[in-house]
Design a protein around this motif. Structure first.
Motif, PDB file in Angstrom:
ATOM      1  N   MET A 112      -1.945   1.458  14.476  1.00 17.56           N
ATOM      2  CA  MET A 112      -2.209   0.546  13.497  1.00 17.56           C
ATOM      3  C   MET A 112      -1.908   1.134  12.112  1.00 17.56           C
ATOM      4  SD  MET A 112      -5.908  -0.051  12.537  1.00 17.56           S
ATOM      5  CE  MET A 112      -5.805   1.744  12.327  1.00 17.56           C
TER       6      MET A 112
ATOM      7  N   LYS B 115      -2.793   1.802   8.610  1.00 19.49           N
ATOM      8  CA  LYS B 115      -3.970   1.618   7.726  1.00 19.49           C
ATOM      9  C   LYS B 115      -3.381   1.692   6.413  1.00 19.49           C
ATOM     10  CE  LYS B 115      -7.820   2.928  10.618  1.00 19.49           C
ATOM     11  NZ  LYS B 115      -9.077   3.680  10.584  1.00 19.49           N
TER      12      LYS B 115
ATOM     13  N   TYR C 289      -2.463  -0.098   3.783  1.00 21.98           N
ATOM     14  CA  TYR C 289      -2.019  -1.229   3.147  1.00 21.98           C
ATOM     15  C   TYR C 289      -1.019  -1.590   2.359  1.00 21.98           C
ATOM     16  CZ  TYR C 289      -6.748  -1.095   4.948  1.00 21.98           C
ATOM     17  OH  TYR C 289      -7.928  -1.103   5.629  1.00 21.98           O
TER      18      TYR C 289
ATOM     19  N   GLU D 100       8.368   6.051  21.470  1.00 24.16           N
ATOM     20  CA  GLU D 100       7.147   6.582  20.770  1.00 24.16           C
ATOM     21  C   GLU D 100       6.273   7.187  21.598  1.00 24.16           C
ATOM     22  OE1 GLU D 100       4.624   4.447  18.604  1.00 24.16           O
ATOM     23  OE2 GLU D 100       4.064   6.041  17.328  1.00 24.16           O
TER      24      GLU D 100
ATOM     25  N   LEU E 119       2.891   8.197  22.664  1.00 27.81           N
ATOM     26  CA  LEU E 119       1.606   7.791  22.306  1.00 27.81           C
ATOM     27  C   LEU E 119       0.443   8.895  22.856  1.00 27.81           C
ATOM     28  CD1 LEU E 119       1.794   4.069  22.818  1.00 27.81           C
ATOM     29  CD2 LEU E 119       1.974   5.270  20.910  1.00 27.81           C
TER      30      LEU E 119
ATOM     31  N   ARG F  82      -2.962  -8.850   5.041  1.00 27.17           N
ATOM     32  CA  ARG F  82      -1.908  -8.118   4.356  1.00 27.17           C
ATOM     33  C   ARG F  82      -0.603  -9.137   4.322  1.00 27.17           C
ATOM     34  NH1 ARG F  82      -3.333  -3.728   8.764  1.00 27.17           N
ATOM     35  NH2 ARG F  82      -5.254  -3.064   8.012  1.00 27.17           N
TER      36      ARG F  82
ATOM     37  N   ASN G  17     -11.375  -6.055   4.837  1.00 27.23           N
ATOM     38  CA  ASN G  17     -10.586  -5.172   5.852  1.00 27.23           C
ATOM     39  C   ASN G  17     -11.661  -3.929   6.340  1.00 27.23           C
ATOM     40  OD1 ASN G  17      -7.334  -5.146   4.680  1.00 27.23           O
ATOM     41  ND2 ASN G  17      -8.422  -6.638   5.777  1.00 27.23           N
TER      42      ASN G  17
ATOM     43  N   ASP H 146     -12.852  -0.774   8.780  1.00 32.87           N
ATOM     44  CA  ASP H 146     -12.314  -0.118   9.846  1.00 32.87           C
ATOM     45  C   ASP H 146     -13.456   0.228  10.768  1.00 32.87           C
ATOM     46  OD1 ASP H 146      -9.909   0.363   8.503  1.00 32.87           O
ATOM     47  OD2 ASP H 146     -10.609   2.683   7.690  1.00 32.87           O
TER      48      ASP H 146
ATOM     49  N   GLY I   9     -14.112   2.105  14.607  1.00 34.03           N
ATOM     50  CA  GLY I   9     -13.500   2.734  15.508  1.00 34.03           C
ATOM     51  C   GLY I   9     -12.045   3.197  15.375  1.00 34.03           C
ATOM     52  N   PRO I  10     -11.001   3.038  16.296  1.00 33.07           N
ATOM     53  CA  PRO I  10      -9.745   3.535  16.274  1.00 33.07           C
ATOM     54  C   PRO I  10      -8.786   2.265  15.369  1.00 33.07           C
ATOM     55  CG  PRO I  10      -9.973   2.794  18.437  1.00 33.07           C
ATOM     56  CD  PRO I  10     -11.466   2.664  17.749  1.00 33.07           C
ATOM     57  N   GLY I  11      -9.822   1.439  15.052  1.00 39.28           N
ATOM     58  CA  GLY I  11      -8.992   0.048  14.417  1.00 39.28           C
ATOM     59  C   GLY I  11      -9.604  -0.514  13.232  1.00 39.28           C
ATOM     60  N   THR I  12      -9.047  -1.607  12.797  1.00 40.58           N
ATOM     61  CA  THR I  12      -9.509  -2.450  11.415  1.00 40.58           C
ATOM     62  C   THR I  12      -9.777  -3.593  11.845  1.00 40.58           C
ATOM     63  OG1 THR I  12      -8.116  -0.825  10.387  1.00 40.58           O
ATOM     64  CG2 THR I  12      -8.898  -2.718   9.151  1.00 40.58           C
TER      65      THR I  12
ATOM     66  N   GLU J 156      -7.031  -4.904  14.842  1.00 43.22           N
ATOM     67  CA  GLU J 156      -5.874  -4.035  15.355  1.00 43.22           C
ATOM     68  C   GLU J 156      -6.210  -2.781  15.861  1.00 43.22           C
ATOM     69  OE1 GLU J 156      -3.431  -5.835  11.514  1.00 43.22           O
ATOM     70  OE2 GLU J 156      -3.915  -3.787  11.469  1.00 43.22           O
TER      71      GLU J 156
ATOM     72  N   GLY K 226      -5.590   0.977  17.078  1.00 40.72           N
ATOM     73  CA  GLY K 226      -4.348   1.712  16.663  1.00 40.72           C
ATOM     74  C   GLY K 226      -4.007   2.586  17.906  1.00 40.72           C
ATOM     75  N   LEU K 227      -2.726   2.397  18.290  1.00 40.37           N
ATOM     76  CA  LEU K 227      -2.334   3.428  19.607  1.00 40.37           C
ATOM     77  C   LEU K 227      -1.621   4.651  18.991  1.00 40.37           C
ATOM     78  CD1 LEU K 227      -0.797   0.957  21.900  1.00 40.37           C
ATOM     79  CD2 LEU K 227      -3.242   2.080  22.108  1.00 40.37           C
ATOM     80  N   SER K 228      -1.205   4.556  17.667  1.00 37.93           N
ATOM     81  CA  SER K 228      -0.406   5.605  16.861  1.00 37.93           C
ATOM     82  C   SER K 228      -0.479   5.036  15.343  1.00 37.93           C
ATOM     83  CB  SER K 228       0.743   5.941  17.421  1.00 37.93           C
ATOM     84  OG  SER K 228       1.874   5.036  17.022  1.00 37.93           O
ATOM     85  N   LYS K 229       0.100   5.870  14.563  1.00 36.26           N
ATOM     86  CA  LYS K 229       0.388   5.512  13.208  1.00 36.26           C
ATOM     87  C   LYS K 229       1.456   4.306  13.127  1.00 36.26           C
ATOM     88  CE  LYS K 229      -1.262   9.265  10.616  1.00 36.26           C
ATOM     89  NZ  LYS K 229      -1.264  10.175   9.332  1.00 36.26           N
TER      90      LYS K 229
ATOM     91  N   PHE L 196       0.173  -0.541  17.186  1.00 37.02           N
ATOM     92  CA  PHE L 196      -1.159  -0.922  17.451  1.00 37.02           C
ATOM     93  C   PHE L 196      -1.104  -2.385  18.443  1.00 37.02           C
ATOM     94  CE2 PHE L 196      -0.214  -2.896  13.219  1.00 37.02           C
ATOM     95  CZ  PHE L 196      -0.561  -4.298  13.448  1.00 37.02           C
TER      96      PHE L 196
END
Lengths: 344, 344, 344
Positions: A1, A3, A5, A61, A63, B127, B280, B282, B284-287, B311, B313-316, B319
């Motif tokens: 995800m 983040k 923005y 990618e 993960l 967004r 928005n 955040d 846990g691992p998401g938003t 969302e 997130g699995l990585s940057k 997601f």
């Protein structure tokens, strides 16, 4: 995800320069170009492709924990005239998919080859290339199309709006499943068992049932086999069984049988059956491709085809080829071709 | 300037091989692929995108003395079916621009997001993604399009044939200006206040005045604000004011108000107003994305929408997401979605 | 030659990740973007290109023994509106070719510039850019098109379905030959010496003879010369002779003469003749381009054009330009332009 923005404009512009190395390493540009000169009974000498031509973008990618994200976008094009394939097909006719891969197998979403069409190329004497001398397009899938309710000019092997699952290979066995949604996809009207005024499928018709395709493949030593079935948007059913044996290090033999049932849309002779046998034999710096196949519509003239090819390797990425074939249905058509294939 | 005049053919062929490393380092291939499965009241389950899908090529050249040349070409595509976006839009629907960046700011020429449309995404709860659960497409810009006199099927956010200026950010303040030429761009006829026989804008009409878009953005600590105005080719006027506050490190609040005046082409109810608020958060691992908005045409049923998304997130770069929304105008439409987003 | 036969699906998926570095190094992404603002007598101020815009993919593979495989795919696009060039041309309008290069020269197959059109740009004052101030499009080739029986909207300089040969340069001399097949390529009907009801070339007509193009170029010290001839699909004949001299390190002079014979399809005034002279003079950080040319249809008003340009270099890859020209035929048209050109 992501983040971070979206920020103000000038920052976005600067961002266009950041992470160049990172982004670049993530995308692989790949493809092939195949062009030759061909002569068919009754046609003028022409230039064209023996294999499909691809220009693709793909990446993987990591993960962590064995999980990977993967994507692939594949343009298909006709280099003799410079257009995208068929001039009217989707830009990413080859595929446009994104998904995850892990110990559970691979799950992808988007557009791509169906499970059946992706599996059967390993059992075709010309490895699935659409050469006129080859068998995949007409003989091996018995003239079947996976995309009867897609836009006019669509190719024959794919599902749009689909989910694709490939199991891991366990003890040589792998299962592949493709299922598509029932949403309309811009088809022209398909008369089928209807009439011009009331076609069986109207233009841009939503489907009555979900198209699906399944294949199971098995490998054990020098042997490999496939069992596959598919039902397309117009509810035509195709099933196929195939096998191969690497008889010697330089010799692979292949055979396949398939049956297509168009009863849902065709009133007369709805069943078509076909079988193909062939061999790939390494000779010198190249490989000889040879095959024979028959297609039998009920109560009509069968199609018989013999095809020969030789691929002369210039490198692992580039070869020259010559093809020759004879195809007999109501008339007999000879075909000769010579060309070059380059992977990049 | 390229002083190396074009040379003879064979040299040109060889030149194709030279400077590979240099040219390669200059171009970044980037993009994203976003696909999900969606269900809307009254529609069949469908596959599609939550965010726009991009495949782009960009680069920056350092010209010395703080001056840079930059270019960006951005394909937009629909991976569920493999076509370019909308099947009929420009290949580089996203943008096709070249320009210079220095202490004076950034000047670019070509096609791209207008100043207003580029600035307002920072103040939208989703967004700026065109998710059905989001607000940018219909609510936030009040159904406004920047491209009323572009070819049929054009998207709503861009100017073609334009010059784009972004000032440097000084004390948190930035000014952005977009101005387009008055040249015709292949529009179908727009009846407007004319008649079928004598439309207000004929097909492929030259414009009466230059379309423009301006935005000023301001940042101070946890606060950000935007004031923007735009007049399109059909002289519809839109203005917008928006703000955001990063209330906590894990919580951003956004709000916007906009007014659209179509008096030049619409006789009845020419003014549309809209406001959107959102957050928005955040988790846990998401938003979590949450928003509510209203759009009010004079003397007609207002549109109310609530939208929620998460969302994971699995990585940057990757997601998973789930979206849900309800939109009420004359009828009430529920929407649910789940999918994957991958940047590359 | 690829002896690794297509394997099972999951392996194919994994293969998408393998060889990333190898494949990436094989493909060079390159191109240019050129945009300016232009004003012509009688037309509104417009944005557009001075030079053609390219986004290309190319690569060279060393096959050993001095042999190379090479490919090149070149998109052409209009960045003012984001479309592919002309909105209707082939995706790879620039070229789509694959071939081999060795001591024998270069042989390629596909679509690309003809021998004549590839050679003459070295003798044109604006180096073959299609600027309105330049001479290549109308004057230098006398309004001739290499593609009269290609799809409507095709550009004027290429053969599809062709084979391209460039000899090595021996003692300054090089020979270039292009020959195309006679296959139909999707042209609209060309009336020619026929009638509306019975056009000389029907839609999608097969050709009566093979189009060809030959050029010989010669270099000796500061001198260069070209002799070229071409016959297109509609049997129009063009020949051209041209020369250049690098009079001083900062001054190049060019001159060309060409004659076009459309007798096969045109009854009245079938012969057009043209000559162009010009100079490229380095001044400060840039180069001045200057040219004058005339085109003479038999018994009709001749076309006279004077063109001036200055390219101000910001780097080896990027320059700003101003152009001005006057073109007189039945009316007199002034042209002014200013813009930016960036190679990537």
């Amino acid at each position: 995800m992501n983040k971070s923005y979206k920020s103000f404009t000038a920052l976005a512009v600067l961002a266009a320069t950041a992470g160049v190395a990172q982004a670049q390493s993530a995308v692989t540009v790949y493809g092939n170009i195949d062009l030759g000169v061909f002569k068919k009974t009754g046609s003028t000498l022409s230039e064209g492709r023996r294999d499909n031509n691809r220009l693709g973008f793909k990446g993987v990618e990591d993960l962590g924990d064995g999980l990977k994200a993967l994507f692939q976008l594949e343009i298909r094009y006709d280099p003799d005239v410079g257009t995208i394939e068929g001039a009217s097909r989707p830009l990413f006719q080859g595929q446009s998919r994104v998904g995850l891969q892990g110990s559970f197998g691979t799950v992808r979403i988007g557009r791509g080859l169906t499970a059946l069409q992706d599996s059967n190329v390993a059992f075709e004497p010309f490895r699935g290339t659409p050469s006129t001398a080859g068998f995949i397009t007409d003989l091996m899938v018995a003239g079947y199309t996976s995309q009867p309710l897609d836009p006019a000019g669509s190719s024959a092997n794919r599902f749009s709006n689909a989910v694709f699952y490939n199991s891991p290979e366990i003890a040589g066995l792998q299962l592949n499943v493709t299922v598509a949604t029932r949403e309309a996809n811009g088809n022209p009207a398909l008369i089928g068992r209807g009439t011009q005024a009331a076609p069986q499928y109207a233009a841009n018709a939503a489907l009555n049932s979900n198209p699906y395709s399944v294949s199971a493949t098995y490998r054990a030593g020098i042997f490999a086999a496939m069992l596959a079935a598919e039902r397309n948007a117009a509810e035509t059913k195709l099933w196929s069984v195939a096998g191969s044996v690497q008889a010697r290090p330089d010799l692979k033999l292949v055979a396949s049988y398939q049956s297509q049932d168009q009863e849902h849309t065709v009133a007369v002779n709805p069943v078509t059956k076909a079988w193909v046998v062939g061999a790939n034999l390494d000779i010198g710096p190249g490989t000889l491709l040879a095959g024979y196949g028959r297609k039998t519509p009920d109560g009509a003239v069968p199609t018989k085809q013999i095809g020969l090819g030789y691929e002369y390797g210039l490198s692992k990425r580039t070869f020259l080829y010559v093809d020759a074939s004879n195809r007999k249905a109501v008339t007999s058509v000879n075909f000769y071709g010579v060309g070059i294939h380059h992977n990049f």
